[in-house]
Design a protein around this motif. Sequence first.
Motif, PDB file in Angstrom:
ATOM      1  N   TYR A  68      -7.689  -1.336  16.032  1.00  0.00           N
ATOM      2  CA  TYR A  68      -6.771  -2.295  15.416  1.00  0.00           C
ATOM      3  C   TYR A  68      -6.087  -1.755  14.156  1.00  0.00           C
ATOM      4  O   TYR A  68      -5.224  -2.431  13.591  1.00  0.00           O
ATOM      5  N   GLY A  69      -6.467  -0.583  13.709  1.00  0.00           N
ATOM      6  CA  GLY A  69      -5.836  -0.018  12.526  1.00  0.00           C
ATOM      7  C   GLY A  69      -6.518  -0.450  11.244  1.00  0.00           C
ATOM      8  O   GLY A  69      -7.637  -0.972  11.255  1.00  0.00           O
ATOM      9  N   GLY A  70      -5.824  -0.254  10.099  1.00  0.00           N
ATOM     10  CA  GLY A  70      -6.407  -0.525   8.792  1.00  0.00           C
ATOM     11  C   GLY A  70      -5.683  -1.631   8.046  1.00  0.00           C
ATOM     12  O   GLY A  70      -4.495  -1.867   8.243  1.00  0.00           O
ATOM     13  N   VAL A  71      -6.438  -2.285   7.147  1.00  0.00           N
ATOM     14  CA  VAL A  71      -5.904  -3.352   6.307  1.00  0.00           C
ATOM     15  C   VAL A  71      -6.470  -3.148   4.899  1.00  0.00           C
ATOM     16  O   VAL A  71      -7.675  -2.930   4.727  1.00  0.00           O
ATOM     17  N   VAL A  72      -5.598  -3.253   3.884  1.00  0.00           N
ATOM     18  CA  VAL A  72      -6.000  -3.156   2.483  1.00  0.00           C
ATOM     19  C   VAL A  72      -5.917  -4.559   1.878  1.00  0.00           C
ATOM     20  O   VAL A  72      -4.895  -5.243   1.988  1.00  0.00           O
ATOM     21  N   LYS A  73      -7.004  -4.963   1.223  1.00  0.00           N
ATOM     22  CA  LYS A  73      -7.093  -6.313   0.682  1.00  0.00           C
ATOM     23  C   LYS A  73      -6.496  -6.381  -0.723  1.00  0.00           C
ATOM     24  O   LYS A  73      -6.370  -5.394  -1.427  1.00  0.00           O
ATOM     25  N   GLN A  74      -6.150  -7.595  -1.121  1.00  0.00           N
ATOM     26  CA  GLN A  74      -5.716  -7.842  -2.490  1.00  0.00           C
ATOM     27  C   GLN A  74      -6.925  -7.744  -3.428  1.00  0.00           C
ATOM     28  O   GLN A  74      -8.045  -8.083  -3.027  1.00  0.00           O
ATOM     29  N   PRO A  75      -6.762  -7.295  -4.660  1.00  0.00           N
ATOM     30  CA  PRO A  75      -5.532  -6.881  -5.360  1.00  0.00           C
ATOM     31  C   PRO A  75      -5.247  -5.372  -5.260  1.00  0.00           C
ATOM     32  O   PRO A  75      -4.582  -4.814  -6.145  1.00  0.00           O
ATOM     33  N   TYR A  76      -5.750  -4.728  -4.210  1.00  0.00           N
ATOM     34  CA  TYR A  76      -5.586  -3.277  -4.080  1.00  0.00           C
ATOM     35  C   TYR A  76      -4.367  -2.891  -3.234  1.00  0.00           C
ATOM     36  O   TYR A  76      -4.086  -1.706  -3.083  1.00  0.00           O
ATOM     37  N   THR A  77      -3.662  -3.867  -2.727  1.00  0.00           N
ATOM     38  CA  THR A  77      -2.483  -3.560  -1.917  1.00  0.00           C
ATOM     39  C   THR A  77      -1.471  -2.783  -2.752  1.00  0.00           C
ATOM     40  O   THR A  77      -1.239  -3.102  -3.922  1.00  0.00           O
ATOM     41  N   TYR A  78      -0.878  -1.786  -2.135  1.00  0.00           N
ATOM     42  CA  TYR A  78       0.112  -0.892  -2.746  1.00  0.00           C
ATOM     43  C   TYR A  78      -0.482   0.033  -3.815  1.00  0.00           C
ATOM     44  O   TYR A  78       0.268   0.787  -4.448  1.00  0.00           O
ATOM     45  N   ARG A  79      -1.785  -0.048  -4.032  1.00  0.00           N
ATOM     46  CA  ARG A  79      -2.438   0.889  -4.959  1.00  0.00           C
ATOM     47  C   ARG A  79      -3.443   1.784  -4.256  1.00  0.00           C
ATOM     48  O   ARG A  79      -3.865   2.807  -4.799  1.00  0.00           O
ATOM     49  N   VAL A  80      -3.852   1.409  -3.049  1.00  0.00           N
ATOM     50  CA  VAL A  80      -4.890   2.116  -2.311  1.00  0.00           C
ATOM     51  C   VAL A  80      -4.364   2.429  -0.916  1.00  0.00           C
ATOM     52  O   VAL A  80      -3.708   1.575  -0.280  1.00  0.00           O
ATOM     53  N   TYR A  81      -4.680   3.650  -0.434  1.00  0.00           N
ATOM     54  CA  TYR A  81      -4.185   4.084   0.868  1.00  0.00           C
ATOM     55  C   TYR A  81      -5.285   4.810   1.633  1.00  0.00           C
ATOM     56  O   TYR A  81      -6.140   5.484   1.033  1.00  0.00           O
ATOM     57  N   LEU A  82      -5.252   4.671   2.944  1.00  0.00           N
ATOM     58  CA  LEU A  82      -6.091   5.448   3.857  1.00  0.00           C
ATOM     59  C   LEU A  82      -5.155   6.383   4.641  1.00  0.00           C
ATOM     60  O   LEU A  82      -4.716   6.057   5.738  1.00  0.00           O
ATOM     61  N   LEU A  83      -4.867   7.526   4.067  1.00  0.00           N
ATOM     62  CA  LEU A  83      -3.838   8.379   4.641  1.00  0.00           C
ATOM     63  C   LEU A  83      -4.310   9.166   5.854  1.00  0.00           C
ATOM     64  O   LEU A  83      -3.561   9.430   6.776  1.00  0.00           O
ATOM     65  N   ASN A  84      -5.588   9.598   5.837  1.00  0.00           N
ATOM     66  CA  ASN A  84      -6.071  10.499   6.887  1.00  0.00           C
ATOM     67  C   ASN A  84      -6.797   9.787   8.019  1.00  0.00           C
ATOM     68  O   ASN A  84      -7.313  10.431   8.922  1.00  0.00           O
ATOM     69  N   SER A  85      -6.886   8.488   7.982  1.00  0.00           N
ATOM     70  CA  SER A  85      -7.697   7.774   8.964  1.00  0.00           C
ATOM     71  C   SER A  85      -7.144   7.914  10.379  1.00  0.00           C
ATOM     72  O   SER A  85      -7.902   7.977  11.355  1.00  0.00           O
ATOM     73  N   THR A  86      -5.828   7.954  10.499  1.00  0.00           N
ATOM     74  CA  THR A  86      -5.239   8.070  11.840  1.00  0.00           C
ATOM     75  C   THR A  86      -5.180   9.513  12.314  1.00  0.00           C
ATOM     76  O   THR A  86      -5.288   9.790  13.503  1.00  0.00           O
ATOM     77  N   ALA A  87      -5.007  10.471  11.375  1.00  0.00           N
ATOM     78  CA  ALA A  87      -4.911  11.884  11.763  1.00  0.00           C
ATOM     79  C   ALA A  87      -6.278  12.467  12.075  1.00  0.00           C
ATOM     80  O   ALA A  87      -6.433  13.246  13.016  1.00  0.00           O
ATOM     81  N   ALA A  88      -7.300  12.135  11.270  1.00  0.00           N
ATOM     82  CA  ALA A  88      -8.654  12.659  11.472  1.00  0.00           C
ATOM     83  C   ALA A  88      -9.611  11.469  11.548  1.00  0.00           C
ATOM     84  O   ALA A  88      -9.829  10.777  10.542  1.00  0.00           O
ATOM     85  N   PRO A  89     -10.207  11.201  12.701  1.00  0.00           N
ATOM     86  CA  PRO A  89     -11.065  10.018  12.850  1.00  0.00           C
ATOM     87  C   PRO A  89     -12.289  10.033  11.939  1.00  0.00           C
ATOM     88  O   PRO A  89     -12.839   8.965  11.650  1.00  0.00           O
ATOM     89  N   ASN A  90     -12.726  11.210  11.492  1.00  0.00           N
ATOM     90  CA  ASN A  90     -13.921  11.273  10.655  1.00  0.00           C
ATOM     91  C   ASN A  90     -13.593  11.334   9.173  1.00  0.00           C
ATOM     92  O   ASN A  90     -14.505  11.438   8.342  1.00  0.00           O
TER      93      ASN A  90
END
Length: 333
Positions: A68-90
Amino acid sequence: MDYLTFFLAILHVYRALCEEMFWDTTVKLAENMSLECIYSSLDTLTQMEWFKINTTSRELIAIFSPIYGGVVKQPYTYRVYLLNSTAAPNDMTLYFHNASEADIGFYSCFLHTFPHGHWEKVIQVVASDSFEIAAPSNRHIVSEPGKNVTLTCQPAGKWPVQQVTWEKIQPHQIDILTICNLSQGKSYASKYQREIWSSCSQDMRSTFIIMPHVMASDSGLYRCCFKASTGDNETFVMRLTVTDGKTDNRYILFVAGGAVLLLLFVILITTIIVISYKRRRRQKELFKESWGAQNKAGNNYRNPNPTNQTSDGATEDVYVNYPAFSHRPKTRI
């Protein structure tokens, strides 16, 4: 029965407050920082969550699912990223943008895997002035890639060792590799991304770690910390350098080039000295020949008249031998 439930809840909160927090990695606070979370096992990831650990609760930051992909919760939206989660599963590394002192604290990377269940890594974020700087290394180890490297250390003191900790030190973070509690004879398996072999026994006086099949990324500073039951501490720092083929070639070319330049410099200096010596010797020979020719010419043009005269100033008579002539007048005819 309600009183018993309330009492157990109070006891649980008290334990949470008093229990010492243990972490796997210490990260220095920066405006743009990353909390590394790499799962090295081959298990299948079903879900992952990032939490900020507060005193009595956990605050959900982000959640990721391979489906289902990733979701970032408030108040961390636009400040926190999961950049490698889709490229590298581990690779579930969490990236912060515009981090502040409010982000100091403990974080949990919590993974649900199949078939081994959950896996957790705890990371502590500290202020930059509280980040411990490593001391100069006591030893330097150089290895080729693919070798098994063994790092050893032994305390100089004779006091009883209670705990031994191995760490890898980087400019922005410190990773715990292994912890051995000698009083209990137990070792803690760290969440470090590569495989580490270590020893842990109650009677050991020295400790070691083995890194199989080292790579260039294993280069860096490693620290061994001894903690005694008396409160004494002793620390050893060693540097590991894993070379690669390119580095070796560059090093060989550098050494060979330096040797050639040194040889040319020696030849040049020797040639200059020999030429200078021959030139001075030739000038000396020409000077000797010129001086001899001048002396010889002076002897050829010397005055033939004697210069010696009588010292008393008396003159000598000069006699001339000529025929006598008659003084008689000629007769006239």
